[in-house]
Design an enzyme around this catalytic site. Structure first.
Site, PDB file in Angstrom:
ATOM      1  N   HIS A 145      -0.440  -1.093   1.532  1.00 49.84           N
ATOM      2  CA  HIS A 145      -1.327   0.049   1.317  1.00 49.84           C
ATOM      3  C   HIS A 145      -2.627  -0.079   2.110  1.00 49.84           C
ATOM      4  O   HIS A 145      -3.619   0.565   1.803  1.00 49.84           O
ATOM      5  CB  HIS A 145      -1.630   0.234  -0.177  1.00 49.84           C
ATOM      6  N   CYS A 204      -6.154   5.746  21.878  1.00 45.90           N
ATOM      7  CA  CYS A 204      -5.638   7.091  22.181  1.00 45.90           C
ATOM      8  C   CYS A 204      -6.665   8.199  21.972  1.00 45.90           C
ATOM      9  O   CYS A 204      -6.394   9.351  22.269  1.00 45.90           O
ATOM     10  CB  CYS A 204      -4.367   7.355  21.367  1.00 45.90           C
ATOM     11  N   SER A 259       4.472  -3.962 -11.545  1.00 48.18           N
ATOM     12  CA  SER A 259       5.675  -3.448 -12.188  1.00 48.18           C
ATOM     13  C   SER A 259       6.537  -2.731 -11.155  1.00 48.18           C
ATOM     14  O   SER A 259       7.634  -2.293 -11.447  1.00 48.18           O
ATOM     15  CB  SER A 259       5.306  -2.495 -13.320  1.00 48.18           C
TER      16      SER A 259
HETATM   17 ZN   LIG Z   1      -4.750   5.807  18.406  1.00 47.22          ZN
END
Ligand SMILES: [Zn+2]
Length: 281
Positions: free
Chosen positions: A125, A163, A202
């Protein structure tokens, strides 16, 4: 209890590719509140949960406004950066140093496994210590961007150095896809491990929850001799799944874990490591 600790230690010694899956229960011992427990962040502040549900959408629709919200809003995680690993984290780091544990896949975003010294950590995460480009997936350490200065210069959102797309924190928001690299590598680990140590979770939140289920499905063929004297091939589970959790979970009741060692990860994991050293002497 003692015998389950010993069983876990023996299973770990026997294993060839052990991995750990960890969740909030691992971090509560370091003073980090979980989200949905009785004192959970969402339980105490449902409004924060509502806002959190919209974060990803906000980033996509207006990254500048999203970043202004991040900089101006209250930090729901508070002093997360000041938290220190607990004995449970150090036990997992020790298992990796011993060459037994090959990888930790965690739902936690606090970076405590890395702080404790684990080297191969899949932060499913994301982590509070990085920023990530949601277009090309590149990650950057948070220090690489002075976001407050960008704000003062009217240059929000921060842009990817590869990018040029707007970047966000690495932590995965609700409704945001799991970054494909960690998703892929975690699944691969779940496929190839022969021991899975589930610590303080869990595992009900998908897609992370599929990892123990994938591991449970893996079987190998074993030749056995029947009473008739003929040999036959049977499918047997290829992965030992051990749970260390405060309470039984769906993994326990659905028979996904082989056994549950009930208690605090900060207490049980170090005990397993001690037992394991005793056995290897
Ligand atoms: Zn990028």
């Amino acid at each position: 209890m003692e015998s389950l600790i010993e069983r876990a230690a023996r299973d770990l010694v026997k294993s060839h590719h052990a991995i750990a899956l960890t969740g909030a229960g691992m971090s509560t011992e370091s003073g980090i509140p979980d989200f949905r427990g009785p004192d959970g962040i969402w339980t105490k502040d449902p409004e924060a949960e509502r806002r959190a549900y919209q974060s990803y959408h906000r980033f996509l629709s207006d990254p500048k406004e999203y970043w202004e919200g991040v900089l101006n809003g209250p930090s729901i995680l508070g002093d997360l950066e000041k938290a220190e690993p607990n004995p449970g984290h150090y036990a997992l780091a020790e298992l990796e140093n011993m060459g037994i544990l090959k990888c930790v896949a965690t739902q936690n975003v606090d970076g405590l496994h890395v702080k404790a010294g684990n080297r191969r950590v899949l932060e499913y995460h994301g982590t509070i210590y990085k920023l990530r480009c949601s277009s090309c997936g590149s990650r950057f350490s948070r220090q690489e961007y002075d976001v407050r200065r960008l704000k003062e210069a009217g240059q929000l959102p921060p842009r990817c150095k590869k990018c040029g797309s707007a970047i966000k924190g690495d932590v995965v928001h609700f409704n945001e896809p799991i970054p494909s690299d960690v998703a892929h590598e975690s699944l691969e680990e779940a496929w190839k491990c022969d021991l899975m140590l589930i610590c303080g979770t869990s595992a009900v939140v998908y897609p992370f929850a599929q990892l123990p289920r994938v591991a449970r499905q893996r079987q190998f063929e074993q030749e056995r001799k029947a009473e008739s004297g003929l040999y036959f091939v049977e499918e047997v589970p290829a992965t030992t799944i051990i749970e260390v959790n405060a309470e039984p979970t769906p993994l326990t009741s659905e028979g996904i874990s082989d056994y549950l060692i009930q208690g605090r990860t900060a207490e049980i994991l170090p005990t397993i490591v001690e037992k394991l050293k005793e056995l290897s002497r």
